[in-house]
Design an enzyme around this catalytic site. Structure first.
Site, mmCIF file in Angstrom:
data_model
loop_
_atom_site.group_PDB
_atom_site.id
_atom_site.type_symbol
_atom_site.label_atom_id
_atom_site.label_comp_id
_atom_site.label_asym_id
_atom_site.label_seq_id
_atom_site.Cartn_x
_atom_site.Cartn_y
_atom_site.Cartn_z
ATOM 1 N N GLU A 238 0.837 -1.207 0.000
ATOM 2 C CA GLU A 238 0.000 0.000 0.000
ATOM 3 C C GLU A 238 0.873 1.259 0.000
ATOM 4 O O GLU A 238 1.856 1.335 0.738
ATOM 5 C CB GLU A 238 -0.894 -0.018 1.237
ATOM 6 N N LYS A 293 -10.099 1.952 -3.083
ATOM 7 C CA LYS A 293 -10.484 1.373 -1.798
ATOM 8 C C LYS A 293 -11.979 1.537 -1.562
ATOM 9 O O LYS A 293 -12.565 2.573 -1.878
ATOM 10 C CB LYS A 293 -9.688 2.035 -0.670
ATOM 11 N N CYS A 345 -5.327 -3.113 2.858
ATOM 12 C CA CYS A 345 -5.144 -3.041 4.308
ATOM 13 C C CYS A 345 -6.443 -3.287 5.088
ATOM 14 O O CYS A 345 -6.988 -4.374 5.071
ATOM 15 C CB CYS A 345 -4.510 -1.707 4.672
#
Length: 410
Positions: A238, A293, A345
């Site tokens: 990330e 995301k 994540c």
């Protein structure tokens, strides 16, 4: 004499609450310190659930306080990178008090059956969108199954054990001996040669302008090494490129050219229509796919509060920064004819990312755990990913900055 007895009682409640919290948190710390024992995890999980059902209300609330801290103290670590280091310990205290309140609400009706029900339901409660408190995680590396249904059954059996007397307790104990979890033998493979370089860049160095050229050169060198090793795919963590990547024309062209020889997965910020996204870039045969995301980190990437408070907090605490935007659904990458679900994540620990998988059997997760290390955060994250990998039968390739990479299989 009354005051002495009261002080003794308070001390006892604190000790019992602390012991309960330690037993409920033990699976995290055993994993963190690489102590692997299914038998020990099974015993401590059952002990923690038994204690939660039998200790008095004061001890139960105290257990909530210590459990919140033992599970989530690491949240305070990230504030130093926003020049808010002074908030670290107040945040940790606030976490403890928040979970003490949650546990208090679980004892509104002081009945054992209600407490058992509340313990089961608490993993469905996501304060501020934060969903990492799941008591059944204690069962992930035990001999017992950990699905919601089995967790409810285990709590029911412990409840029976508490309520029954004498030989009748066997009615509760015997079924536990036959409820075991087996993951079977996993033989599936992508057939791809995948490179996952280990990165350990500290957060306070990652975004400094003077380190930018060195960071980019290092990433490009890792890609070149993977090409030399004839890898099919390289997965970088990330925000491995600490820039708004799609605005860096020369760097984009360089990555697109390298993708003629290898598929490249790399995390970076993405800018579109004046909105910023935490994104994964997939460079493939000179083309680009973007995965934005879907689920943001509460207070890290978005403020889960009414807009007037969001604007105030961003202005006063985050120097006017705006919240990230989100995609409406997860993205799947096609890599050499194989479908990989993308997750960044925190969102990899959210049920949304496992919906509508279809025939997808693999997930690429990229993380930057340097925000929280050294702490048990990477360990808790790994246990959560184990939970979902086993639940959904999906293999997870986790590329991380700040803690060890790993591959999890069902």
């Amino acid at each position: 004499m009354f005051l002495i007895k009261r002080a003794y009682s308070n001390k006892t409640n604190i000790i019992i609450g602390l012991i309960t919290a330690i037993s409920l948190s033990s699976f995290i710390y055993l994993e963190h310190y690489e102590i692997f024992s299914k038998l020990l995890n099974t015993f401590l999980a059952l002990l923690s659930f038994y204690l939660l059902l039998t200790i008095n209300r004061k001890s139960f609330v105290i257990a909530g306080f210590f459990t919140g801290i033992l599970w989530f103290y690491w949240i305070g670590n990230s504030f130093q990178y926003y020049d808010l280091a002074f908030l670290k310990y107040p945040v940790i205290l606030g976490i403890g008090l928040g979970y003490a309140l949650l546990f208090y609400l679980m004892t509104i009706f002081n009945k054992t059956w209600f407490r058992a029900l509340a313990i089961f339901l608490v993993s469905f409660v996501h304060p501020m969108g934060f969903n990492w408190f799941m008591p059944e995680l204690a069962l992930v590396d035990s001999y017992l199954p950990f699905s919601k249904a089995y967790f409810a059954l285990i709590l029911a059996l412990i409840y029976m054990f508490v309520k029954l007397s004498g030989f009748k307790k066997a009615i509760a104990v015997v079924p536990l001996l036959f409820i075991t979890y087996s993951s079977g033998i996993y033989i599936d493979s992508t057939g791809l040669k995948i490179s996952m370089p280990q990165l350990m860049t500290s957060q306070n160095q990652k975004w400094q302008q003077e380190n930018l050229a060195k960071t980019i050169d290092k990433n490009l060198s890792l890609i070149d090494n993977a090409i030399k090793e004839e890898s099919d795919l390289i997965i970088l963590p990330e925000t491995v490129f600490p820039v708004v990547l799609n605005t860096e024309e020369f760097l984009m062209d360089t990555l697109l050219k390298k993708s003629e020889q290898i598929d490249i997965i790399a995390g970076a910020i993405y800018l579109e229509d004046n909105n910023y996204y935490n994104a994964t870039y997939h460079f493939k045969k000179g083309n680009l796919d973007i995965a934005k995301k879907v689920v943001l980190v509460p207070f890290g990437e978005e403020i889960p509060l009414p807009k007037f408070l969001v604007d105030f907090i961003n202005d006063k605490l985050y120097n006017g920064a705006q919240d990230y935007k989100t995609a409406s659904k997860p993205t799947d990458f096609n890599i050499h004819g194989i479908s990989f679900r993308n997750a960044i994540c925190y969102e990899a620990t959210n049920e949304k990312l496992y919906q509508d998988l279809g025939d997808t059997k693999y997930m690429i997760v990229t993380s930057n755990n340097a925000w929280f290390t050294p702490s048990i955060e990477p360990t808790l994250q790994k246990i959560l990913l184990k939970y979902y990998a086993k639940k959904y039968g999906i293999t997870i390739f986790h590329s991380i900055n700040g803690s060890k990479n790993y591959i999890l299989r069902p």
